[in-house]
Design a protein around this motif. Structure first.
Motif, PDB file in Angstrom:
ATOM      1  N   ALA A   1      -2.734  -5.145  -3.995  1.00  0.00           N
ATOM      2  CA  ALA A   1      -2.116  -6.418  -3.617  1.00  0.00           C
ATOM      3  C   ALA A   1      -0.868  -6.179  -2.777  1.00  0.00           C
ATOM      4  O   ALA A   1      -0.647  -6.858  -1.766  1.00  0.00           O
ATOM      5  CB  ALA A   1      -1.776  -7.233  -4.872  1.00  0.00           C
TER       6      ALA A   1
ATOM      7  N   TYR B   1       2.045 -10.885  10.434  1.00  0.00           N
ATOM      8  CA  TYR B   1       2.840 -12.107  10.579  1.00  0.00           C
ATOM      9  C   TYR B   1       3.978 -11.887  11.571  1.00  0.00           C
ATOM     10  O   TYR B   1       4.220 -12.715  12.450  1.00  0.00           O
ATOM     11  CB  TYR B   1       3.388 -12.522   9.205  1.00  0.00           C
TER      12      TYR B   1
ATOM     13  N   TRP C   1      -7.662 -11.018 -10.058  1.00  0.00           N
ATOM     14  CA  TRP C   1      -6.879 -10.635  -8.891  1.00  0.00           C
ATOM     15  C   TRP C   1      -5.392 -10.578  -9.192  1.00  0.00           C
ATOM     16  O   TRP C   1      -4.887 -11.336 -10.016  1.00  0.00           O
ATOM     17  CB  TRP C   1      -7.102 -11.648  -7.756  1.00  0.00           C
TER      18      TRP C   1
ATOM     19  N   ASN D   1      -1.894  -4.912   0.677  1.00  0.00           N
ATOM     20  CA  ASN D   1      -2.429  -6.020   1.468  1.00  0.00           C
ATOM     21  C   ASN D   1      -1.313  -6.956   1.926  1.00  0.00           C
ATOM     22  O   ASN D   1      -1.349  -7.474   3.045  1.00  0.00           O
ATOM     23  CB  ASN D   1      -3.487  -6.788   0.676  1.00  0.00           C
ATOM     24  N   LEU D   2      -0.305  -7.171   1.075  1.00  0.00           N
ATOM     25  CA  LEU D   2       0.834  -7.991   1.469  1.00  0.00           C
ATOM     26  C   LEU D   2       1.612  -7.318   2.596  1.00  0.00           C
ATOM     27  O   LEU D   2       2.017  -7.964   3.563  1.00  0.00           O
ATOM     28  CB  LEU D   2       1.754  -8.265   0.280  1.00  0.00           C
TER      29      LEU D   2
ATOM     30  N   GLU E   1       0.473  -5.305   4.864  1.00  0.00           N
ATOM     31  CA  GLU E   1      -0.311  -5.475   6.089  1.00  0.00           C
ATOM     32  C   GLU E   1      -0.202  -6.910   6.614  1.00  0.00           C
ATOM     33  O   GLU E   1      -0.029  -7.129   7.819  1.00  0.00           O
ATOM     34  CB  GLU E   1      -1.778  -5.127   5.829  1.00  0.00           C
ATOM     35  N   ALA E   2      -0.277  -7.889   5.721  1.00  0.00           N
ATOM     36  CA  ALA E   2      -0.173  -9.292   6.134  1.00  0.00           C
ATOM     37  C   ALA E   2       1.201  -9.583   6.746  1.00  0.00           C
ATOM     38  O   ALA E   2       1.304 -10.313   7.740  1.00  0.00           O
ATOM     39  CB  ALA E   2      -0.436 -10.216   4.940  1.00  0.00           C
TER      40      ALA E   2
ATOM     41  N   SER F   1      -0.914 -12.371  -0.243  1.00  0.00           N
ATOM     42  CA  SER F   1      -2.173 -11.641  -0.181  1.00  0.00           C
ATOM     43  C   SER F   1      -2.594 -11.330  -1.607  1.00  0.00           C
ATOM     44  O   SER F   1      -1.875 -11.649  -2.561  1.00  0.00           O
ATOM     45  CB  SER F   1      -2.018 -10.352   0.642  1.00  0.00           C
ATOM     46  N   GLN F   2      -3.740 -10.698  -1.759  1.00  0.00           N
ATOM     47  CA  GLN F   2      -4.235 -10.388  -3.094  1.00  0.00           C
ATOM     48  C   GLN F   2      -4.953  -9.053  -3.089  1.00  0.00           C
ATOM     49  O   GLN F   2      -5.266  -8.516  -2.035  1.00  0.00           O
ATOM     50  CB  GLN F   2      -5.174 -11.480  -3.596  1.00  0.00           C
TER      51      GLN F   2
ATOM     52  N   ARG G   1       3.144 -12.508  -3.336  1.00  0.00           N
ATOM     53  CA  ARG G   1       3.748 -13.484  -2.421  1.00  0.00           C
ATOM     54  C   ARG G   1       5.109 -12.968  -1.975  1.00  0.00           C
ATOM     55  O   ARG G   1       5.900 -12.518  -2.800  1.00  0.00           O
ATOM     56  CB  ARG G   1       3.934 -14.825  -3.123  1.00  0.00           C
TER      57      ARG G   1
ATOM     58  N   VAL H   1       4.110 -15.844   3.156  1.00  0.00           N
ATOM     59  CA  VAL H   1       2.987 -14.934   3.360  1.00  0.00           C
ATOM     60  C   VAL H   1       2.557 -14.449   1.990  1.00  0.00           C
ATOM     61  O   VAL H   1       3.394 -14.096   1.156  1.00  0.00           O
ATOM     62  CB  VAL H   1       3.383 -13.737   4.258  1.00  0.00           C
TER      63      VAL H   1
END
Length: 73
Positions: A37, A48, A17, A40-41, A43-44, A29-30, A21, A27
Motif C-alpha cells: 500500500a 500526481y 486491503w 503504491n501510494l 507511485e501515485a 492507493s491500496q 491516504r 491521493v
C-alpha cells in the motif's frame, strides 16, 4: 533532477486491503500488504506531482488526537 520530499500517510485496513491516504494532498492507493500500500501510494504521489506546479509544496498537517463521546452500540 529530483529531491526527496516527505509526506504523511494514514493507513487503514479495509477488508482484505490496506488503504494508504496522503494527508497533505488528496491521493490514495491500496495494497494487499502494508508495504505494498505504501509503495503504491508513493507511485501515485509521483504521478500526481508530474502535473502539479511545484513552486509551493503542500504544508504538513498538524496531527492531534480527538476524543468524542459516542452512544453505546
Amino acid at each position: 533532477m529530483t529531491h526527496p520530499v516527505r509526506f504523511t500517510a494514514a493507513i487503514t485496513r479495509e477488508g482484505q486491503w490496506y488503504v494508504a491516504r496522503c494527508l497533505e494532498v488528496e491521493v490514495a492507493s491500496q495494497g494487499e500488504s502494508l508495504d505494498q500500500a505504501l509503495d503504491n501510494l508513493r507511485e501515485a504521489l509521483e504521478l500526481y506531482f508530474e502535473d502539479v506546479d511545484l513552486t509551493e509544496l503542500p504544508v504538513t498537517p498538524i496531527l492531534a488526537p480527538v476524543t468524542v463521546e459516542l452512544p453505546q452500540p
